[in-house]
Design a protein around this motif. Structure first.
Motif, PDB file in Angstrom:
ATOM      1  N   GLY A  98       0.839  -1.185   0.000  1.00  0.00           N
ATOM      2  CA  GLY A  98       0.000   0.000   0.000  1.00  0.00           C
ATOM      3  C   GLY A  98       0.871   1.229   0.000  1.00  0.00           C
ATOM      4  O   GLY A  98       2.052   1.175   0.362  1.00  0.00           O
ATOM      5  N   SER A  99       0.281   2.340  -0.385  1.00  0.00           N
ATOM      6  CA  SER A  99       1.061   3.575  -0.400  1.00  0.00           C
ATOM      7  C   SER A  99       1.470   3.939   1.021  1.00  0.00           C
ATOM      8  O   SER A  99       0.768   3.632   1.992  1.00  0.00           O
ATOM      9  CB  SER A  99       0.254   4.714  -1.023  1.00  0.00           C
ATOM     10  N   ALA A 100       2.600   4.588   1.153  1.00  0.00           N
ATOM     11  CA  ALA A 100       3.128   4.953   2.468  1.00  0.00           C
ATOM     12  C   ALA A 100       2.135   5.815   3.238  1.00  0.00           C
ATOM     13  O   ALA A 100       1.922   5.609   4.437  1.00  0.00           O
ATOM     14  CB  ALA A 100       4.470   5.666   2.315  1.00  0.00           C
ATOM     15  N   GLY A 101       1.500   6.746   2.561  1.00  0.00           N
ATOM     16  CA  GLY A 101       0.535   7.620   3.227  1.00  0.00           C
ATOM     17  C   GLY A 101      -0.674   6.863   3.737  1.00  0.00           C
ATOM     18  O   GLY A 101      -1.174   7.132   4.837  1.00  0.00           O
ATOM     19  N   TYR A 102      -1.153   5.912   2.948  1.00  0.00           N
ATOM     20  CA  TYR A 102      -2.304   5.103   3.354  1.00  0.00           C
ATOM     21  C   TYR A 102      -1.970   4.245   4.565  1.00  0.00           C
ATOM     22  O   TYR A 102      -2.728   4.195   5.538  1.00  0.00           O
ATOM     23  CB  TYR A 102      -2.751   4.223   2.183  1.00  0.00           C
ATOM     24  N   LEU A 103      -0.819   3.584   4.542  1.00  0.00           N
ATOM     25  CA  LEU A 103      -0.437   2.732   5.660  1.00  0.00           C
ATOM     26  C   LEU A 103      -0.171   3.548   6.919  1.00  0.00           C
ATOM     27  O   LEU A 103      -0.520   3.130   8.027  1.00  0.00           O
ATOM     28  CB  LEU A 103       0.770   1.876   5.281  1.00  0.00           C
ATOM     29  N   ASP A 104       0.392   4.724   6.760  1.00  0.00           N
ATOM     30  CA  ASP A 104       0.591   5.618   7.891  1.00  0.00           C
ATOM     31  C   ASP A 104      -0.752   6.018   8.496  1.00  0.00           C
ATOM     32  O   ASP A 104      -0.912   6.052   9.717  1.00  0.00           O
ATOM     33  CB  ASP A 104       1.381   6.858   7.462  1.00  0.00           C
ATOM     34  N   TRP A 105      -1.740   6.289   7.644  1.00  0.00           N
ATOM     35  CA  TRP A 105      -3.094   6.631   8.100  1.00  0.00           C
ATOM     36  C   TRP A 105      -3.686   5.482   8.909  1.00  0.00           C
ATOM     37  O   TRP A 105      -4.300   5.709   9.967  1.00  0.00           O
ATOM     38  CB  TRP A 105      -3.952   6.975   6.884  1.00  0.00           C
ATOM     39  N   LEU A 106      -3.504   4.247   8.436  1.00  0.00           N
ATOM     40  CA  LEU A 106      -3.992   3.085   9.194  1.00  0.00           C
ATOM     41  C   LEU A 106      -3.360   3.037  10.576  1.00  0.00           C
ATOM     42  O   LEU A 106      -4.042   2.792  11.580  1.00  0.00           O
ATOM     43  CB  LEU A 106      -3.697   1.788   8.443  1.00  0.00           C
ATOM     44  N   ASP A 107      -2.072   3.283  10.651  1.00  0.00           N
ATOM     45  CA  ASP A 107      -1.380   3.281  11.948  1.00  0.00           C
ATOM     46  C   ASP A 107      -1.884   4.398  12.866  1.00  0.00           C
ATOM     47  O   ASP A 107      -2.105   4.201  14.060  1.00  0.00           O
ATOM     48  CB  ASP A 107       0.132   3.449  11.757  1.00  0.00           C
ATOM     49  N   ARG A 108      -2.081   5.578  12.305  1.00  0.00           N
ATOM     50  CA  ARG A 108      -2.448   6.745  13.118  1.00  0.00           C
ATOM     51  C   ARG A 108      -3.881   6.704  13.607  1.00  0.00           C
ATOM     52  O   ARG A 108      -4.203   7.303  14.636  1.00  0.00           O
ATOM     53  CB  ARG A 108      -2.250   8.040  12.336  1.00  0.00           C
ATOM     54  N   THR A 109      -4.777   6.024  12.900  1.00  0.00           N
ATOM     55  CA  THR A 109      -6.199   6.118  13.212  1.00  0.00           C
ATOM     56  C   THR A 109      -6.777   4.862  13.850  1.00  0.00           C
ATOM     57  O   THR A 109      -7.985   4.762  14.025  1.00  0.00           O
ATOM     58  CB  THR A 109      -7.008   6.492  11.960  1.00  0.00           C
ATOM     59  N   THR A 110      -5.921   3.913  14.208  1.00  0.00           N
ATOM     60  CA  THR A 110      -6.380   2.732  14.937  1.00  0.00           C
ATOM     61  C   THR A 110      -5.693   2.681  16.284  1.00  0.00           C
ATOM     62  O   THR A 110      -4.684   3.350  16.504  1.00  0.00           O
ATOM     63  CB  THR A 110      -6.079   1.437  14.153  1.00  0.00           C
ATOM     64  N   LYS A 111      -6.230   1.876  17.176  1.00  0.00           N
ATOM     65  CA  LYS A 111      -5.650   1.700  18.521  1.00  0.00           C
ATOM     66  C   LYS A 111      -4.363   0.900  18.399  1.00  0.00           C
ATOM     67  O   LYS A 111      -4.411  -0.315  18.266  1.00  0.00           O
ATOM     68  CB  LYS A 111      -6.594   0.905  19.386  1.00  0.00           C
ATOM     69  N   ASN A 112      -3.218   1.539  18.364  1.00  0.00           N
ATOM     70  CA  ASN A 112      -1.945   0.809  18.251  1.00  0.00           C
ATOM     71  C   ASN A 112      -1.145   0.867  19.511  1.00  0.00           C
ATOM     72  O   ASN A 112      -1.083   1.625  20.290  1.00  0.00           O
ATOM     73  CB  ASN A 112      -1.119   1.343  17.088  1.00  0.00           C
TER      74      ASN A 112
END
Length: 106
Positions: A92-106
């Motif tokens: 996936g694009s770096a921006g998309y994967l970063d968004w997944l990391d930032r917007t979920t409970k990690n």
């Protein structure tokens, strides 16, 4: 960075699909979700062939959130044994994967 998943389930109604998607995203268990439907479903259930219309819910999340998301979907779904399955997102694009990391409970 975590691994990433697309998690899917299906419901009998659009309203339930939107409710499950929205509440999972609001809880931070998924970064986003899409509701698709109606879709035609062909299946075996309790030993009998069936066909029907369903609404598919596709949620984007991390591996870290999967167990909690699965438990949430199973607990809040109207069906006794709903589909909950996960497919890895292998690229996936770096921006998309970063968004997944930032917007979920990690």
């Amino acid at each position: 960075m975590s691994g990433y998943l697309q998690v899917s389930t299906a419901t009998a109604t659009r309203e339930e699909a939107v409710r499950l998607a929205g509440s999972a995203v609001s809880a931070g268990l998924a970064a986003g979700a899409q509701v698709v439907g109606p879709v035609v479903s062909v299946f075996w259930h309790e030993g009998q062939y069936g066909e029907g219309e369903e609404w598919q819910v596709v949620l984007k999340t991390t591996e870290h959130c999967y167990a909690e998301l699965e438990a949430y979907l199973l607990q809040n779904h109207s069906w006794g044994n709903p589909e909950v399955s996960a497919t890895p997102i292998t690229a996936g694009s770096a921006g998309y994967l970063d968004w997944l990391d930032r917007t979920t409970k990690n």
